[in-house]
Design a protein around this motif. Structure first.
Motif, short mmCIF file in Angstrom:
data_model
loop_
_atom_site.label_atom_id
_atom_site.label_comp_id
_atom_site.label_asym_id
_atom_site.label_seq_id
_atom_site.Cartn_x
_atom_site.Cartn_y
_atom_site.Cartn_z
N ALA A 135 -6.43 -2.36 10.10
CA ALA A 135 -7.59 -1.70 10.68
C ALA A 135 -8.86 -2.07 9.90
O ALA A 135 -8.82 -2.78 8.88
CB ALA A 135 -7.37 -0.19 10.67
N GLN A 136 -10.00 -1.57 10.37
CA GLN A 136 -11.29 -1.88 9.74
C GLN A 136 -11.30 -1.43 8.28
O GLN A 136 -10.77 -0.38 7.94
CB GLN A 136 -12.42 -1.18 10.50
N TYR A 137 -11.94 -2.23 7.43
CA TYR A 137 -11.96 -1.92 6.00
C TYR A 137 -13.35 -2.10 5.41
O TYR A 137 -14.23 -2.72 6.01
CB TYR A 137 -10.94 -2.79 5.25
N CYS A 138 -13.54 -1.57 4.21
CA CYS A 138 -14.83 -1.64 3.51
C CYS A 138 -15.00 -3.00 2.84
O CYS A 138 -14.02 -3.62 2.42
CB CYS A 138 -14.92 -0.56 2.44
N ASP A 139 -16.24 -3.45 2.75
CA ASP A 139 -16.52 -4.65 1.96
C ASP A 139 -16.37 -4.30 0.48
O ASP A 139 -16.67 -3.18 0.05
CB ASP A 139 -17.93 -5.15 2.23
N GLY A 140 -15.92 -5.25 -0.30
CA GLY A 140 -15.76 -4.99 -1.72
C GLY A 140 -15.45 -6.28 -2.46
O GLY A 140 -15.04 -7.28 -1.86
N ASP A 141 -15.65 -6.24 -3.78
CA ASP A 141 -15.40 -7.42 -4.60
C ASP A 141 -13.94 -7.54 -5.03
O ASP A 141 -13.51 -8.60 -5.47
CB ASP A 141 -16.29 -7.39 -5.85
N THR A 142 -13.18 -6.46 -4.92
CA THR A 142 -11.77 -6.47 -5.30
C THR A 142 -10.93 -6.00 -4.13
O THR A 142 -11.42 -5.36 -3.20
CB THR A 142 -11.52 -5.55 -6.51
N ASP A 143 -9.64 -6.29 -4.20
CA ASP A 143 -8.75 -5.86 -3.12
C ASP A 143 -8.71 -4.34 -3.03
O ASP A 143 -8.69 -3.77 -1.93
CB ASP A 143 -7.34 -6.41 -3.36
N THR A 181 0.86 -7.02 1.06
CA THR A 181 0.63 -6.22 -0.14
C THR A 181 -0.86 -5.95 -0.40
O THR A 181 -1.20 -5.30 -1.38
CB THR A 181 1.24 -6.94 -1.36
N MET A 182 -1.74 -6.44 0.47
CA MET A 182 -3.17 -6.17 0.31
C MET A 182 -3.46 -4.74 0.76
O MET A 182 -2.83 -4.21 1.68
CB MET A 182 -4.01 -7.18 1.08
N THR A 183 -4.43 -4.10 0.11
CA THR A 183 -4.70 -2.67 0.31
C THR A 183 -4.90 -2.30 1.77
O THR A 183 -4.32 -1.32 2.26
CB THR A 183 -5.94 -2.25 -0.51
N ARG A 184 -5.72 -3.05 2.49
CA ARG A 184 -6.01 -2.68 3.88
C ARG A 184 -4.77 -2.73 4.77
O ARG A 184 -4.64 -1.94 5.70
CB ARG A 184 -7.12 -3.57 4.44
N ALA A 185 -3.87 -3.65 4.47
CA ALA A 185 -2.63 -3.74 5.25
C ALA A 185 -1.67 -2.63 4.85
O ALA A 185 -0.99 -2.03 5.71
CB ALA A 185 -1.99 -5.11 5.06
N LYS A 186 -1.60 -2.34 3.56
CA LYS A 186 -0.71 -1.26 3.10
C LYS A 186 -1.14 0.08 3.69
O LYS A 186 -0.29 0.88 4.12
CB LYS A 186 -0.72 -1.19 1.55
N GLN A 187 -2.44 0.34 3.70
CA GLN A 187 -2.92 1.62 4.24
C GLN A 187 -2.69 1.70 5.76
O GLN A 187 -2.35 2.76 6.29
CB GLN A 187 -4.39 1.80 3.90
N THR A 188 -2.87 0.58 6.43
CA THR A 188 -2.61 0.55 7.88
C THR A 188 -1.13 0.83 8.15
O THR A 188 -0.78 1.62 9.04
CB THR A 188 -3.00 -0.81 8.47
N ALA A 189 -0.26 0.21 7.37
CA ALA A 189 1.18 0.43 7.53
C ALA A 189 1.53 1.89 7.23
O ALA A 189 2.39 2.49 7.89
CB ALA A 189 1.95 -0.50 6.60
N GLU A 190 0.86 2.46 6.24
CA GLU A 190 1.09 3.86 5.88
C GLU A 190 0.77 4.78 7.05
O GLU A 190 1.53 5.70 7.38
CB GLU A 190 0.24 4.22 4.66
N ALA A 191 -0.38 4.54 7.69
CA ALA A 191 -0.79 5.38 8.82
C ALA A 191 0.15 5.19 10.01
O ALA A 191 0.51 6.16 10.69
CB ALA A 191 -2.22 5.04 9.22
N ILE A 192 0.56 3.97 10.26
CA ILE A 192 1.46 3.68 11.38
C ILE A 192 2.81 4.32 11.16
O ILE A 192 3.41 4.90 12.09
CB ILE A 192 1.61 2.16 11.55
N SER A 206 13.06 1.42 7.60
CA SER A 206 12.89 0.78 6.30
C SER A 206 11.58 0.01 6.25
O SER A 206 11.20 -0.65 7.22
CB SER A 206 14.06 -0.17 6.04
N ALA A 207 10.86 0.11 5.13
CA ALA A 207 9.58 -0.59 4.96
C ALA A 207 9.63 -1.46 3.72
O ALA A 207 10.17 -1.05 2.68
CB ALA A 207 8.44 0.42 4.85
N GLU A 208 9.07 -2.65 3.82
CA GLU A 208 9.16 -3.60 2.72
C GLU A 208 7.86 -4.39 2.58
O GLU A 208 7.41 -5.01 3.54
CB GLU A 208 10.33 -4.56 2.97
N PRO A 209 7.25 -4.37 1.38
CA PRO A 209 6.04 -5.19 1.17
C PRO A 209 6.40 -6.66 1.07
O PRO A 209 7.49 -7.02 0.61
CB PRO A 209 5.49 -4.65 -0.15
#
Length: 295
Positions: free
Chosen positions: A112-120, A154-165, A174-177
């Motif tokens: 999903a949509q994510y914030c701009d940032g210098d780090t993951d 394993t990137m934050t925006r994908a992990k959070q999206t998977a968490e919400a889903i 079963s969930a696996e990074p």
């Protein structure tokens, strides 16, 4: 006219006959008298068109032929060929046993949509992004697919999206990074994009990793798989677009020619015979128009 249609179908094939019929049907005025060209004239033109279409079909050569062993799992490549006639029967039996019986369905979701940032860590989901992820989770729940596993980047925006889903799916799933699914630059796009200019080293490093991800997840089912399987992959736009091109045996450098909305769903099916079908790409109909984003 129906008599001419049957004759053309018998002579040149059903596809050629129907194609010619549909083309010349527009010249009829609906009165049954043959329309603009008259019954005899129309029949002659129709017959000529069927001949032309049949000739084209019979002499057509595809620009690129499908590689049936694209995943290196074609049964004939897995079973050693017989060295003599005595081994023929055993070979035929082994070949039959090596043939897959089920399809593999890969459901790919862009984060999903994510914030701009210098780090993951700083590139976390926005408030709208969380809403998009929840809507995608609800859609997957409605589809009620018998998912067997959830893989996520394993990137934050994908992990959070998977968490919400995952909140909308069975708790037993079963969930696996998987770090192979991280965003990156697959191959230099063609035509080149002025706004997208990673260094050559980036393509070299990311491309090898993303291709490894493709080879890990994209292949036909094993012969021992008794039923169709469904796996969910939550990852990134570049990765998904590259997967689509590779799976359909299209030029992989075409990946930047189309876009995917945040939280969109792409569904790819790999048949037992190795053929690949895409049910849809970047489907975001479950997200209201005012909440759709892609950048």
């Amino acid at each position: 006219m129906s008599g001419v249609l049957r004759k053309c179908a018998a002579l040149f094939g059903t596809a050629a006959a129907i194609g010619a019929y549909r083309y010349y049907q527009r010249f009829e005025d609906g009165s049954g008298a043959g329309g603009t060209y008259g019954g005899t004239g129309l029949a002659a033109r129709f017959l000529h068109s069927s001949q032309a279409l049949a000739s084209f079909t019979n002499n057509f050569e595809p620009s690129v032929r499908w590689d049936n062993n694209w995943d290196r799992r074609d049964p004939k490549s897995l079973v050693r060929p017989p060295r003599n006639d005595e081994e023929r029967a055993a070979y035929e039996k082994a070949l039959e046993e090596a043939v897959p019986k089920s399809s593999r369905h890969l459901i790919l979701v862009r984060h999903a949509q994510y914030c701009d940032g210098d780090t993951d860590a700083a590139r976390c989901l926005t408030e709208l992004g969380w809403q998009q992820a929840e809507l995608t989770g609800q859609r997957l729940k409605e589809l009620n697919l018998p998912l067997i596993k959830l893989h996520f980047s394993t990137m934050t925006r994908a992990k959070q999206t998977a968490e919400a889903i995952r909140r909308h799916l069975p708790s037993s799933l079963s969930a696996e990074p998987c770090s192979l699914l991280e965003e990156g630059a697959p191959v230099p796009p063609e035509p080149p994009a002025p706004h997208y200019q990673p260094s050559p080293d980036t393509f070299h490093q990311d491309g090898a990793r993303i291709e490894s991800a493709f080879r890990r997840f994209f292949h036909r089912a094993s012969a021992s798989q008794a039923e169709d399987s469904y796996e969910l992959l939550v990852c990134h736009a570049n990765v998904i677009r590259y997967f689509v091109c590779r799976a359909l045996q299209l030029p992989p450098e075409a990946w930047l020619r189309f876009s995917l909305d945040h939280g969109s769903i792409t569904w790819i099916t790999i048949r037992p015979n190795g053929r690949v079908a895409v049910r849809y790409v970047g489907n975001s109909g479950h997200i209201p128009a005012e909440k759709c984003t892609y950048i």
